[in-house]
Design a protein around this motif. Structure first.
Motif, PDB file in Angstrom:
ATOM      1  N   HIS A  97       0.726   2.492   9.936  1.00 22.11           N
ATOM      2  CA  HIS A  97       1.038   3.264   8.732  1.00 22.11           C
ATOM      3  C   HIS A  97       1.314   4.723   9.090  1.00 22.11           C
ATOM      4  O   HIS A  97       0.647   5.300   9.952  1.00 22.11           O
ATOM      5  CB  HIS A  97      -0.095   3.166   7.711  1.00 22.11           C
TER       6      HIS A  97
ATOM      7  N   THR B 262      -4.520   2.290   9.107  1.00 23.89           N
ATOM      8  CA  THR B 262      -3.863   1.902   7.861  1.00 23.89           C
ATOM      9  C   THR B 262      -4.499   2.581   6.648  1.00 23.89           C
ATOM     10  O   THR B 262      -5.649   3.015   6.689  1.00 23.89           O
ATOM     11  CB  THR B 262      -3.920   0.377   7.628  1.00 23.89           C
ATOM     12  N   THR B 263      -3.728   2.599   5.568  1.00 23.59           N
ATOM     13  CA  THR B 263      -4.257   3.137   4.315  1.00 23.59           C
ATOM     14  C   THR B 263      -5.428   2.293   3.832  1.00 23.59           C
ATOM     15  O   THR B 263      -6.320   2.805   3.153  1.00 23.59           O
ATOM     16  CB  THR B 263      -3.164   3.167   3.237  1.00 23.59           C
ATOM     17  N   TYR B 264      -5.452   0.996   4.191  1.00 27.59           N
ATOM     18  CA  TYR B 264      -6.562   0.131   3.774  1.00 27.59           C
ATOM     19  C   TYR B 264      -7.876   0.613   4.402  1.00 27.59           C
ATOM     20  O   TYR B 264      -8.928   0.593   3.759  1.00 27.59           O
ATOM     21  CB  TYR B 264      -6.290  -1.322   4.169  1.00 27.59           C
TER      22      TYR B 264
ATOM     23  N   HIS C 118       1.150   8.687   4.671  1.00 28.83           N
ATOM     24  CA  HIS C 118       0.402   7.745   3.828  1.00 28.83           C
ATOM     25  C   HIS C 118      -1.090   7.811   4.114  1.00 28.83           C
ATOM     26  O   HIS C 118      -1.920   7.710   3.201  1.00 28.83           O
ATOM     27  CB  HIS C 118       0.930   6.330   4.028  1.00 28.83           C
TER      28      HIS C 118
ATOM     29  N   LEU D 155       2.536 -10.407   1.195  1.00 28.91           N
ATOM     30  CA  LEU D 155       3.807 -10.266   1.898  1.00 28.91           C
ATOM     31  C   LEU D 155       4.880 -11.173   1.301  1.00 28.91           C
ATOM     32  O   LEU D 155       6.030 -10.761   1.117  1.00 28.91           O
ATOM     33  CB  LEU D 155       3.617 -10.575   3.381  1.00 28.91           C
TER      34      LEU D 155
ATOM     35  N   SER E  18       4.743  -5.076   8.772  1.00 26.82           N
ATOM     36  CA  SER E  18       3.816  -4.039   9.244  1.00 26.82           C
ATOM     37  C   SER E  18       2.927  -3.528   8.123  1.00 26.82           C
ATOM     38  O   SER E  18       1.752  -3.213   8.339  1.00 26.82           O
ATOM     39  CB  SER E  18       4.593  -2.850   9.832  1.00 26.82           C
ATOM     40  N   ASP E  19       3.486  -3.450   6.926  1.00 26.37           N
ATOM     41  CA  ASP E  19       2.761  -2.845   5.811  1.00 26.37           C
ATOM     42  C   ASP E  19       1.503  -3.626   5.429  1.00 26.37           C
ATOM     43  O   ASP E  19       0.592  -3.051   4.826  1.00 26.37           O
ATOM     44  CB  ASP E  19       3.672  -2.726   4.583  1.00 26.37           C
ATOM     45  N   ILE E  20       1.445  -4.924   5.748  1.00 31.98           N
ATOM     46  CA  ILE E  20       0.278  -5.715   5.344  1.00 31.98           C
ATOM     47  C   ILE E  20      -0.728  -5.900   6.493  1.00 31.98           C
ATOM     48  O   ILE E  20      -1.760  -6.532   6.306  1.00 31.98           O
ATOM     49  CB  ILE E  20       0.677  -7.087   4.749  1.00 31.98           C
TER      50      ILE E  20
ATOM     51  N   GLN F 118       9.270  -3.830   8.859  1.00 32.91           N
ATOM     52  CA  GLN F 118       8.517  -2.853   8.063  1.00 32.91           C
ATOM     53  C   GLN F 118       7.655  -3.546   7.024  1.00 32.91           C
ATOM     54  O   GLN F 118       6.483  -3.192   6.824  1.00 32.91           O
ATOM     55  CB  GLN F 118       9.475  -1.883   7.371  1.00 32.91           C
ATOM     56  N   GLN F 119       8.220  -4.548   6.355  1.00 36.55           N
ATOM     57  CA  GLN F 119       7.443  -5.283   5.349  1.00 36.55           C
ATOM     58  C   GLN F 119       6.229  -5.955   5.982  1.00 36.55           C
ATOM     59  O   GLN F 119       5.123  -5.921   5.419  1.00 36.55           O
ATOM     60  CB  GLN F 119       8.339  -6.326   4.678  1.00 36.55           C
TER      61      GLN F 119
END
Length: 218
Positions: free
Chosen positions: A190, A168-170, A194, A58, A44-46, A41-42
């Motif tokens: 994401h 993604t949110t980005y 979100h 990260l 994936s978030d980046i 998960q960590q």
């Protein structure tokens, strides 16, 4: 839905099913450099941020030497160690062809390096669909709007005639910051909740649903 002149796609997690490989390679890089291995998960978030700032975020480091080693280890893992295939999502190539047939301009805004984008274009035979692209080598990392602004300037398309599509949110943030319409895809990295925080026109759950929105007459 309006007929946008220019549709800008994120790559990983939007057109190509590559998230699992990126996560695995981040974890392999951590092991190689003897630092704490991030969870799936960590990692994936980046996804979506350019590689160097993604690694610094990260691993919560501003140590340039460590960052250099992690970047090198990630690239080695991606090219040599992890052999997971990265297919295009089902229906993605057909959708790109349909959009091109409908005389839409298509572009890519990605956190990949130029060499990496060119490599996957060659492997998938998809490069000819796109009028232009911006990568981590040519623009500020997402969520900066720099990639989108450069693409708009090059194509001469007004922001009101362009659409950003990403997982993604980005992606959502970079479009929202300049008033560009956007669609989120929930099948990437994401979560829908979100993506919805950044007021997309919609969040779709498959390439087929995305195509139906972009080309309702097909």
């Amino acid at each position: 839905m309006k007929s946008y002149k220019l549709i800008i796609f994120d790559w990983d997690g939007t057109l190509m099913d590559s998230a699992a490989k990126i996560v695995s390679c981040m974890q392999l890089a951590a092991k190689s450099c003897d630092v704490a291995v991030p969870s799936a998960q960590q990692a994936s978030d980046i996804i979506g941020i350019s590689l160097r700032p993604a690694i610094q975020k990260l691993f919560a480091t501003d140590d340039e030497g460590l960052t250099d080693r992690l970047v090198a280890a990630y690239k080695k893992a991606y090219l040599q160690q992890d052999v997971k295939p990265c297919p295009m999502f089902t229906g993605a190539i057909a959708m790109l062809q349909a959009l091109k047939d409908d005389k839409r301009q298509l572009a890519v805004a990605t956190g990949k390096a130029r060499r990496g984008l060119n490599r996957v274009w060659q492997h998938t035979g998809t490069g000819d669909f796109f009028t232009t692209s911006r990568t981590a080598d040519e623009a500020e990392s997402k969520p900066s709007s720099d990639m989108l602004l450069q693409i708009l300037q090059e194509t001469g398309v007004d922001v009101t005639d362009a659409l950003m599509v990403g997982d993604t949110t980005y992606d959502m943030q970079m479009a929202q910051a300049i008033g560009m319409d956007r669609i989120g895809v929930s099948y990437g990295v994401h979560a829908q909740v979100h993506l919805e925080n950044h007021a997309p026109l919609a969040v779709v759950h498959s390439v087929g649903e995305l195509q139906s929105m972009l080309l309702p007459h097909y």
